[in-house]
Design a protein around this motif. Sequence first.
Motif, PDB file in Angstrom:
ATOM      1  N   GLN A   9       0.843  -1.185   0.000  1.00  0.00           N
ATOM      2  CA  GLN A   9       0.000   0.000   0.000  1.00  0.00           C
ATOM      3  C   GLN A   9       0.886   1.245   0.000  1.00  0.00           C
ATOM      4  O   GLN A   9       1.910   1.294   0.689  1.00  0.00           O
ATOM      5  CB  GLN A   9      -0.945  -0.005   1.198  1.00  0.00           C
ATOM      6  CG  GLN A   9      -1.835  -1.245   1.234  1.00  0.00           C
ATOM      7  CD  GLN A   9      -2.878  -1.177   2.327  1.00  0.00           C
ATOM      8  OE1 GLN A   9      -3.966  -0.674   2.115  1.00  0.00           O
ATOM      9  NE2 GLN A   9      -2.549  -1.675   3.494  1.00  0.00           N
ATOM     10  N   VAL A  11       2.277   4.875   0.740  1.00  0.00           N
ATOM     11  CA  VAL A  11       2.298   5.837   1.841  1.00  0.00           C
ATOM     12  C   VAL A  11       3.060   7.084   1.398  1.00  0.00           C
ATOM     13  O   VAL A  11       4.205   6.995   0.940  1.00  0.00           O
ATOM     14  CB  VAL A  11       2.962   5.243   3.105  1.00  0.00           C
ATOM     15  CG1 VAL A  11       3.110   6.315   4.191  1.00  0.00           C
ATOM     16  CG2 VAL A  11       2.155   4.060   3.623  1.00  0.00           C
ATOM     17  N   TRP A  54      -2.926   5.642   6.078  1.00  0.00           N
ATOM     18  CA  TRP A  54      -3.657   4.988   4.981  1.00  0.00           C
ATOM     19  C   TRP A  54      -5.084   5.515   4.916  1.00  0.00           C
ATOM     20  O   TRP A  54      -5.794   5.572   5.925  1.00  0.00           O
ATOM     21  CB  TRP A  54      -3.680   3.477   5.182  1.00  0.00           C
ATOM     22  CG  TRP A  54      -2.399   2.801   4.830  1.00  0.00           C
ATOM     23  CD1 TRP A  54      -1.651   2.976   3.712  1.00  0.00           C
ATOM     24  CD2 TRP A  54      -1.703   1.807   5.615  1.00  0.00           C
ATOM     25  NE1 TRP A  54      -0.531   2.170   3.745  1.00  0.00           N
ATOM     26  CE2 TRP A  54      -0.544   1.451   4.898  1.00  0.00           C
ATOM     27  CE3 TRP A  54      -1.961   1.198   6.844  1.00  0.00           C
ATOM     28  CZ2 TRP A  54       0.353   0.506   5.360  1.00  0.00           C
ATOM     29  CZ3 TRP A  54      -1.071   0.254   7.306  1.00  0.00           C
ATOM     30  CH2 TRP A  54       0.075  -0.091   6.574  1.00  0.00           C
ATOM     31  N   SER A  59      -2.004   9.101   0.890  1.00  0.00           N
ATOM     32  CA  SER A  59      -1.737   7.670   1.114  1.00  0.00           C
ATOM     33  C   SER A  59      -2.970   6.853   0.749  1.00  0.00           C
ATOM     34  O   SER A  59      -4.047   7.048   1.299  1.00  0.00           O
ATOM     35  CB  SER A  59      -1.361   7.400   2.580  1.00  0.00           C
ATOM     36  OG  SER A  59      -0.111   7.966   2.895  1.00  0.00           O
ATOM     37  N   ARG A  60      -2.814   5.954  -0.174  1.00  0.00           N
ATOM     38  CA  ARG A  60      -3.932   5.138  -0.639  1.00  0.00           C
ATOM     39  C   ARG A  60      -3.924   3.784   0.075  1.00  0.00           C
ATOM     40  O   ARG A  60      -2.932   3.375   0.670  1.00  0.00           O
ATOM     41  CB  ARG A  60      -3.848   4.929  -2.143  1.00  0.00           C
ATOM     42  CG  ARG A  60      -3.803   6.255  -2.915  1.00  0.00           C
ATOM     43  CD  ARG A  60      -5.178   6.859  -3.161  1.00  0.00           C
ATOM     44  NE  ARG A  60      -5.915   7.249  -1.988  1.00  0.00           N
ATOM     45  CZ  ARG A  60      -5.789   8.435  -1.388  1.00  0.00           C
ATOM     46  NH1 ARG A  60      -4.939   9.303  -1.851  1.00  0.00           N
ATOM     47  NH2 ARG A  60      -6.512   8.735  -0.332  1.00  0.00           N
ATOM     48  N   HIS A  61      -5.046   3.084  -0.036  1.00  0.00           N
ATOM     49  CA  HIS A  61      -5.139   1.779   0.594  1.00  0.00           C
ATOM     50  C   HIS A  61      -5.974   0.847  -0.275  1.00  0.00           C
ATOM     51  O   HIS A  61      -6.870   1.275  -1.004  1.00  0.00           O
ATOM     52  CB  HIS A  61      -5.748   1.891   1.991  1.00  0.00           C
ATOM     53  CG  HIS A  61      -7.192   2.335   1.981  1.00  0.00           C
ATOM     54  ND1 HIS A  61      -8.228   1.500   2.280  1.00  0.00           N
ATOM     55  CD2 HIS A  61      -7.747   3.531   1.684  1.00  0.00           C
ATOM     56  CE1 HIS A  61      -9.372   2.159   2.179  1.00  0.00           C
ATOM     57  NE2 HIS A  61      -9.104   3.393   1.834  1.00  0.00           N
ATOM     58  N   THR A  65      -7.920  -0.861   6.399  1.00  0.00           N
ATOM     59  CA  THR A  65      -6.821  -0.756   7.366  1.00  0.00           C
ATOM     60  C   THR A  65      -6.981   0.459   8.271  1.00  0.00           C
ATOM     61  O   THR A  65      -6.029   0.880   8.912  1.00  0.00           O
ATOM     62  CB  THR A  65      -5.473  -0.641   6.635  1.00  0.00           C
ATOM     63  OG1 THR A  65      -5.531   0.465   5.727  1.00  0.00           O
ATOM     64  CG2 THR A  65      -5.168  -1.895   5.851  1.00  0.00           C
ATOM     65  N   TYR A  71      -2.946   1.502  12.221  1.00  0.00           N
ATOM     66  CA  TYR A  71      -2.134   2.707  12.072  1.00  0.00           C
ATOM     67  C   TYR A  71      -0.885   2.636  12.947  1.00  0.00           C
ATOM     68  O   TYR A  71       0.173   3.146  12.575  1.00  0.00           O
ATOM     69  CB  TYR A  71      -2.960   3.944  12.404  1.00  0.00           C
ATOM     70  CG  TYR A  71      -3.965   4.314  11.327  1.00  0.00           C
ATOM     71  CD1 TYR A  71      -3.675   4.113   9.982  1.00  0.00           C
ATOM     72  CD2 TYR A  71      -5.203   4.854  11.667  1.00  0.00           C
ATOM     73  CE1 TYR A  71      -4.587   4.450   9.000  1.00  0.00           C
ATOM     74  CE2 TYR A  71      -6.119   5.197  10.684  1.00  0.00           C
ATOM     75  CZ  TYR A  71      -5.808   4.993   9.351  1.00  0.00           C
ATOM     76  OH  TYR A  71      -6.716   5.328   8.376  1.00  0.00           O
ATOM     77  N   GLN A  74       1.394   0.665  11.035  1.00  0.00           N
ATOM     78  CA  GLN A  74       1.938   1.457   9.935  1.00  0.00           C
ATOM     79  C   GLN A  74       3.148   2.278  10.407  1.00  0.00           C
ATOM     80  O   GLN A  74       4.125   2.438   9.670  1.00  0.00           O
ATOM     81  CB  GLN A  74       0.864   2.395   9.368  1.00  0.00           C
ATOM     82  CG  GLN A  74       1.336   3.199   8.155  1.00  0.00           C
ATOM     83  CD  GLN A  74       0.281   4.167   7.636  1.00  0.00           C
ATOM     84  OE1 GLN A  74      -0.837   4.232   8.152  1.00  0.00           O
ATOM     85  NE2 GLN A  74       0.621   4.931   6.622  1.00  0.00           N
TER      86      GLN A  74
END
Length: 277
Positions: A9, A11, A54, A59-61, A65, A71, A74
């Motif tokens: 994913q 970031v 995310w 920041s895509r996911h 999440t 997080y 993350q």
Amino acid sequence: MSMIVIDNQTVHYEVFGRGRPVLFLHGWMGSWRYWYPTIEHVEKQYRAYSFDFWGFGESRHKSATESIHDYSRQVIRFLDALGVDRVLLVGHSMGGMVALKTALDYPTRIAKVVTVGAPITGASLSWFLKLTYYQPIANVFASAPWLRRFLFRHFLGETSDPAVHEILDDSLKSSASTLQRSIASMLHTDLRPELSLLSVPALIVHGGRDEIVHPNQADLFHHVPLAQVVVMPKSRHFPFLDEPEQFNMLLLTFLAHDSSPQHTPISPRLMHPSPLP
């Protein structure tokens, strides 16, 4: 703008300055961008990092999440990816809850932790945030960009950041599902039973006029030996924007000094918030 892939994913993160690493975490509906005025001061002495959680900012996911646990993971995966062993961790609001959870779960990776306007228990969130727990309301809120911009601008207060429009633009980038799931996670999180286990020095900051997270959360740390508690009476939910000079002095003093239980940082003003209901 820098991008890194963590757990497949994307970031988005930014890095400034040189020295000991400090990582800044943003809050709900926000992005790394609103930390920049603070980072401008911190980067003179430290290497300052900040990323978008995310589902927020850039920041895509690809999967669900959006939780305090995820997080926190993350944060650790980000440090691993950049080769950072230990970090000074600073989090605001939802990011403060994540920061504290990370310090509790991964104490060997966190040298010190700072929380600003952070909910320790989900019950401390304002009624407005609690409403977005319900998917239909989250959908309506997400589909009204003007409302999001208006509310976030109100929460920011009288910031002097000339690029406030960038902050407001970022507040529009989260989906309804991201907003709802992250709020749901906060509402179902209660860190009170874990506070006695805190083993790293902590600075707990709240705005005395906070209308998003009740400032009585500061009361929960009065018997935590490694925690130093400061309530800034004039500030609302963003003390680092409401009273930047006082906050920056407070933050830099804490980061630089030995934060033993006997040490008390220089603070602009101290106030005991109202008792917990």
